[in-house]
Design a protein around this motif. Structure first.
Motif, PDB file in Angstrom:
ATOM      1  N   ILE A   1       0.860  -1.187   0.000  1.00  0.00           N
ATOM      2  CA  ILE A   1       0.000   0.000   0.000  1.00  0.00           C
ATOM      3  C   ILE A   1       0.892   1.230   0.000  1.00  0.00           C
ATOM      4  O   ILE A   1       1.736   1.386   0.881  1.00  0.00           O
ATOM      5  N   GLU A   2       0.706   2.096  -1.004  1.00  0.00           N
ATOM      6  CA  GLU A   2       1.486   3.325  -1.103  1.00  0.00           C
ATOM      7  C   GLU A   2       0.600   4.520  -0.775  1.00  0.00           C
ATOM      8  O   GLU A   2      -0.529   4.624  -1.274  1.00  0.00           O
ATOM      9  N   VAL A   3       1.110   5.402   0.076  1.00  0.00           N
ATOM     10  CA  VAL A   3       0.413   6.641   0.415  1.00  0.00           C
ATOM     11  C   VAL A   3       1.297   7.794  -0.072  1.00  0.00           C
ATOM     12  O   VAL A   3       2.397   7.998   0.452  1.00  0.00           O
ATOM     13  N   ARG A   4       0.810   8.534  -1.063  1.00  0.00           N
ATOM     14  CA  ARG A   4       1.612   9.569  -1.715  1.00  0.00           C
ATOM     15  C   ARG A   4       0.918  10.924  -1.582  1.00  0.00           C
ATOM     16  O   ARG A   4      -0.296  11.028  -1.777  1.00  0.00           O
ATOM     17  N   ASP A   5       1.705  11.945  -1.214  1.00  0.00           N
ATOM     18  CA  ASP A   5       1.131  13.289  -1.115  1.00  0.00           C
ATOM     19  C   ASP A   5       1.764  14.196  -2.166  1.00  0.00           C
ATOM     20  O   ASP A   5       2.624  13.764  -2.943  1.00  0.00           O
TER      21      ASP A   5
ATOM     22  N   ALA B   1       9.858   5.205   4.038  1.00  0.00           N
ATOM     23  CA  ALA B   1       9.509   6.570   3.635  1.00  0.00           C
ATOM     24  C   ALA B   1      10.571   7.091   2.687  1.00  0.00           C
ATOM     25  O   ALA B   1      11.762   6.836   2.869  1.00  0.00           O
ATOM     26  N   SER B   2      10.146   7.822   1.661  1.00  0.00           N
ATOM     27  CA  SER B   2      11.089   8.396   0.698  1.00  0.00           C
ATOM     28  C   SER B   2      10.422   9.592   0.024  1.00  0.00           C
ATOM     29  O   SER B   2       9.211   9.823   0.183  1.00  0.00           O
ATOM     30  N   ASN B   3      11.224  10.326  -0.728  1.00  0.00           N
ATOM     31  CA  ASN B   3      10.724  11.474  -1.474  1.00  0.00           C
ATOM     32  C   ASN B   3      10.602  11.125  -2.949  1.00  0.00           C
ATOM     33  O   ASN B   3      11.428  10.366  -3.489  1.00  0.00           O
TER      34      ASN B   3
ATOM     35  N   GLY C   1      10.900  16.857  -6.333  1.00  0.00           N
ATOM     36  CA  GLY C   1      10.139  17.520  -5.278  1.00  0.00           C
ATOM     37  C   GLY C   1       8.647  17.408  -5.414  1.00  0.00           C
ATOM     38  O   GLY C   1       7.893  18.340  -5.084  1.00  0.00           O
ATOM     39  N   GLU C   2       8.140  16.274  -5.910  1.00  0.00           N
ATOM     40  CA  GLU C   2       6.700  16.112  -6.142  1.00  0.00           C
ATOM     41  C   GLU C   2       5.970  15.589  -4.922  1.00  0.00           C
ATOM     42  O   GLU C   2       4.788  15.288  -4.990  1.00  0.00           O
ATOM     43  N   GLY C   3       6.644  15.466  -3.793  1.00  0.00           N
ATOM     44  CA  GLY C   3       5.981  15.001  -2.587  1.00  0.00           C
ATOM     45  C   GLY C   3       6.713  13.837  -1.957  1.00  0.00           C
ATOM     46  O   GLY C   3       7.795  13.434  -2.396  1.00  0.00           O
ATOM     47  N   ALA C   4       6.109  13.284  -0.911  1.00  0.00           N
ATOM     48  CA  ALA C   4       6.674  12.147  -0.191  1.00  0.00           C
ATOM     49  C   ALA C   4       5.783  10.931  -0.395  1.00  0.00           C
ATOM     50  O   ALA C   4       4.596  11.048  -0.705  1.00  0.00           O
ATOM     51  N   VAL C   5       6.360   9.745  -0.208  1.00  0.00           N
ATOM     52  CA  VAL C   5       5.605   8.508  -0.361  1.00  0.00           C
ATOM     53  C   VAL C   5       5.990   7.555   0.758  1.00  0.00           C
ATOM     54  O   VAL C   5       7.161   7.380   1.070  1.00  0.00           O
ATOM     55  N   PHE C   6       4.974   6.988   1.396  1.00  0.00           N
ATOM     56  CA  PHE C   6       5.163   5.963   2.410  1.00  0.00           C
ATOM     57  C   PHE C   6       4.676   4.644   1.819  1.00  0.00           C
ATOM     58  O   PHE C   6       3.564   4.589   1.271  1.00  0.00           O
ATOM     59  N   VAL C   7       5.499   3.587   1.944  1.00  0.00           N
ATOM     60  CA  VAL C   7       5.160   2.291   1.360  1.00  0.00           C
ATOM     61  C   VAL C   7       5.016   1.279   2.490  1.00  0.00           C
ATOM     62  O   VAL C   7       5.968   1.034   3.248  1.00  0.00           O
ATOM     63  N   LEU C   8       3.824   0.706   2.614  1.00  0.00           N
ATOM     64  CA  LEU C   8       3.536  -0.321   3.609  1.00  0.00           C
ATOM     65  C   LEU C   8       3.572  -1.683   2.927  1.00  0.00           C
ATOM     66  O   LEU C   8       2.908  -1.897   1.912  1.00  0.00           O
ATOM     67  N   ARG C   9       4.358  -2.591   3.482  1.00  0.00           N
ATOM     68  CA  ARG C   9       4.437  -3.955   2.956  1.00  0.00           C
ATOM     69  C   ARG C   9       4.052  -4.931   4.067  1.00  0.00           C
ATOM     70  O   ARG C   9       4.660  -4.918   5.136  1.00  0.00           O
ATOM     71  N   LEU C  10       3.038  -5.753   3.803  1.00  0.00           N
ATOM     72  CA  LEU C  10       2.570  -6.741   4.772  1.00  0.00           C
ATOM     73  C   LEU C  10       2.432  -8.092   4.079  1.00  0.00           C
ATOM     74  O   LEU C  10       2.091  -8.159   2.887  1.00  0.00           O
ATOM     75  N   PRO C  11       2.679  -9.173   4.802  1.00  0.00           N
ATOM     76  CA  PRO C  11       2.404 -10.493   4.207  1.00  0.00           C
ATOM     77  C   PRO C  11       0.900 -10.675   4.003  1.00  0.00           C
ATOM     78  O   PRO C  11       0.092 -10.165   4.802  1.00  0.00           O
ATOM     79  N   ARG C  12       0.538 -11.366   2.950  1.00  0.00           N
ATOM     80  CA  ARG C  12      -0.896 -11.540   2.663  1.00  0.00           C
ATOM     81  C   ARG C  12      -1.564 -12.466   3.669  1.00  0.00           C
ATOM     82  O   ARG C  12      -2.785 -12.476   3.789  1.00  0.00           O
ATOM     83  N   ASP C  13      -0.746 -13.254   4.393  1.00  0.00           N
ATOM     84  CA  ASP C  13      -1.306 -14.136   5.413  1.00  0.00           C
ATOM     85  C   ASP C  13      -0.367 -14.090   6.616  1.00  0.00           C
ATOM     86  O   ASP C  13       0.752 -14.590   6.574  1.00  0.00           O
ATOM     87  N   ALA C  14      -0.810 -13.471   7.699  1.00  0.00           N
ATOM     88  CA  ALA C  14       0.009 -13.330   8.909  1.00  0.00           C
ATOM     89  C   ALA C  14      -0.340 -14.398   9.942  1.00  0.00           C
ATOM     90  O   ALA C  14      -0.105 -14.221  11.133  1.00  0.00           O
ATOM     91  N   GLU C  15      -0.898 -15.523   9.492  1.00  0.00           N
ATOM     92  CA  GLU C  15      -1.360 -16.557  10.410  1.00  0.00           C
ATOM     93  C   GLU C  15      -0.238 -17.060  11.311  1.00  0.00           C
ATOM     94  O   GLU C  15      -0.421 -17.279  12.500  1.00  0.00           O
ATOM     95  N   GLY C  16       0.964 -17.226  10.741  1.00  0.00           N
ATOM     96  CA  GLY C  16       2.063 -17.775  11.531  1.00  0.00           C
ATOM     97  C   GLY C  16       2.629 -16.818  12.550  1.00  0.00           C
ATOM     98  O   GLY C  16       3.492 -17.190  13.338  1.00  0.00           O
ATOM     99  N   LEU C  17       2.164 -15.547  12.575  1.00  0.00           N
ATOM    100  CA  LEU C  17       2.711 -14.549  13.483  1.00  0.00           C
ATOM    101  C   LEU C  17       1.814 -14.280  14.677  1.00  0.00           C
ATOM    102  O   LEU C  17       2.150 -13.456  15.530  1.00  0.00           O
TER     103      LEU C  17
END
Length: 510
Positions: free
Chosen positions: A416-420, A470-472, A476-492
């Protein structure tokens, strides 16, 4: 391959390399010593053998020339010379003789063995020296001297010597084979070579024993250091002896004891601090609940209050909510630090979750969502909502509208990317955006956020087995936060169930 297995392999390679270096050093020292000793021994024996053979043959040849060749007539015949040469050779220590005289002004020769020794076998340089008359001086009483040299004929080493009888007598030459001496010296060389090889083998065995003696405590020290690095602070070495390695082991034990004590003290202080924060946050919840209720009543009546009092009421309400959020965030952080946070998993549609998060906070007009329905993942929906609320809220507050949220999958990961569209994050701030209580500007210490929102978001990502970066954007078009999660967190998941159900649902943006 696990990290511990890789460390074990690397440690084994380093240990083997040190052993190999010790073996090589011992081998080089032994080889140098053995080769030097063998070379000196061979050279001394060679000179002794050749000198002994040479002196014996030359001494006997000189006597034969004095006794037999000197008794020949001034103008001997070929038969006289041959007979004298044969007699000299038969009584000598295994050499051939060639006598050269003159009769009627013509050279006459006689040899003990015509097939083995002729004038052609005598080096020209030696003939010149033999026939050259030396001037008589106080230091030189004879006109002719005995000269010799070593030469090779047909691959066989020989000693060739010659002299001339004073007073007009014949010149005599001898040819002594040195083949037997060469064989003896070859046998000696082989013996010395075998001795050198045995010395090298012995040095390798000694090096192996020495390396084992030296490296065993070093290996124990390395194993203890690795255990200490893995957190086994009670690791100690058995100290034996009084050498440098024993002193090193003693120093290691003192350092390990000191480290264990300091870590125990730090852990105790950290645990006390966590307990204090948790207890304080918990104790604050009851009065805060009452204060919040009163503040809400005052807010409802703010319009009917004196205009001079209304701003103060709004300020009290705002700060009360901010304090309530801070307490909830502190309790959330305390759970992460104590390791009591647990996942409550459910299978959800990511697009629905993101939409619900945006809608619940009235951000629909400020956020562009790019997410296909049907992307099903198994995770903790409430924690995902906390992550998204912090990332999107942070982008809206410190970035610029519109904020774009895109959802995609990458193999077994949810991305999931959140870009401003704001000015971006200063480079010196990027490494600290997920630090607790970190605020990029010292001029706004009382900003609306507590400085815990992004740290809570990244902790929620970590508990899922994921991460946030987090990165730019370029230009200078803004910042972007990238969330990476496993599709199945059952083992955690830990113990089934959730921690405090009244836990913070929103967090705050940094």
């Amino acid at each position: 391959m696990s990290d511990s297995a890789k460390r074990s392999i690397l440690a084994g390679l380093r240990w083997t390399s040190l052993r190999l270096r010790l073996l090589i050093v011992f081998a080089l020292v032994a080889l140098t010593a053995a080769v030097s000793a063998s070379g000196i021994a061979y050279w001394l024996n060679r000179e002794a053998v050749l000198t002994r053979t040479q002196d014996t043959a030359l001494g006997d040849f000189r006597r034969q020339m004095q006794n037999r060749a000197a008794s020949l007539p001034l103008e001997p015949t070929a038969d006289d010379l041959r007979e004298a040469a044969e007699q000299m050779a038969s009584s000598g220590p295994g050499y051939h003789v060639l006598l050269i005289g003159a009769r009627d002004g013509k050279p006459v020769t006689g040899t003990s063995d015509l097939d083995s020794f002729t004038k052609a076998d005598v080096p020209v340089s030696l003939q010149k020296q033999v026939n050259k008359k030396q001037p008589l001086t106080s230091a030189n009483a004879f006109e002719y001297h005995l000269f010799w040299q070593r030469t090779t004929l047909g691959g066989t080493p020989y000693l060739v010597a010659g002299t001339k009888i004073i007073g007009g007598g014949p010149a005599g030459y001898m040819l002594k084979s040195l083949d037997q001496e060469r064989e003896d010296l070859s046998s000696l060389a082989w013996s010395l070579g075998i001795a050198t090889a045995l010395a090298l083998l012995g040095s390798a065995l000694l090096a192996q024993a020495a390396a084992t003696t030296v490296l065993r405590p070093v290996q124990r020290l390395g194993d203890a250091a690795r255990k200490l690095g893995e957190g086994k602070l009670d690791t100690r070495l058995v100290v034996s002896g009084t050498d440098e390695l024993a002193d090193l082991s003693h120093t290691f034990n003192k350092a390990a004891s000191s480290l264990e004590k300091k870590v125990a003290d730090m852990s105790a202080r950290e645990e006390s601090s966590r307990r204090f924060v948790a207890d304080m946050s918990h104790e604050l919840r009851t009065p805060l609940t009452a204060i919040t209720a009163v503040a809400e009543v005052l807010e409802d009546e703010a319009d009917s209050l004196d205009p001079m009092i209304a701003p103060a009421v709004h300020l009290v309400v705002s700060e009360t909510r901010r304090l309530n959020d801070l307490v909830e965030n502190l309790m959330e952080v305390t759970r992460f630090d104590a390791g009591t946070a647990r996942l409550v998993l459910d299978t959800v549609d990511v697009a629905d979750q993101v939409t619900a998060c945006i809608d619940a906070r009235a951000w629909l007009d400020a956020v562009d969502l790019d997410a296909e329905r049907g992307i099903m993942v198994r995770l903790d929906p409430r924690r995902l909502d906390v992550i998204l609320a912090n990332l999107i809220g942070n982008a809206l507050k410190h970035g610029g509208s519109p904020v774009r949220v895109s959802v995609r999958t990458d193999e077994d990961e949810l991305v999931i990317e959140v870009r401003d569209h704001g000015p971006g994050i200063p480079e010196e701030v990027l490494p600290h955006v997920f630090d607790r209580f970190y605020k990029a500007s010292a001029s706004r210490p009382r900003s609306e956020g507590s400085g815990l929102g992004l740290s809570i978001a990244v902790e929620n990502a970590h508990i899922h087995g994921g991460d946030i970066t987090a990165s730019n954007l370029p230009d200078g078009e803004g910042a972007v936060f990238v969330l990476r999660l496993p599709r199945d967190a059952e083992g955690l998941t830990g113990t089934p169930g959730s921690d405090d159900p009244d836990r913070n649902e929103k967090g705050d943006a940094k």
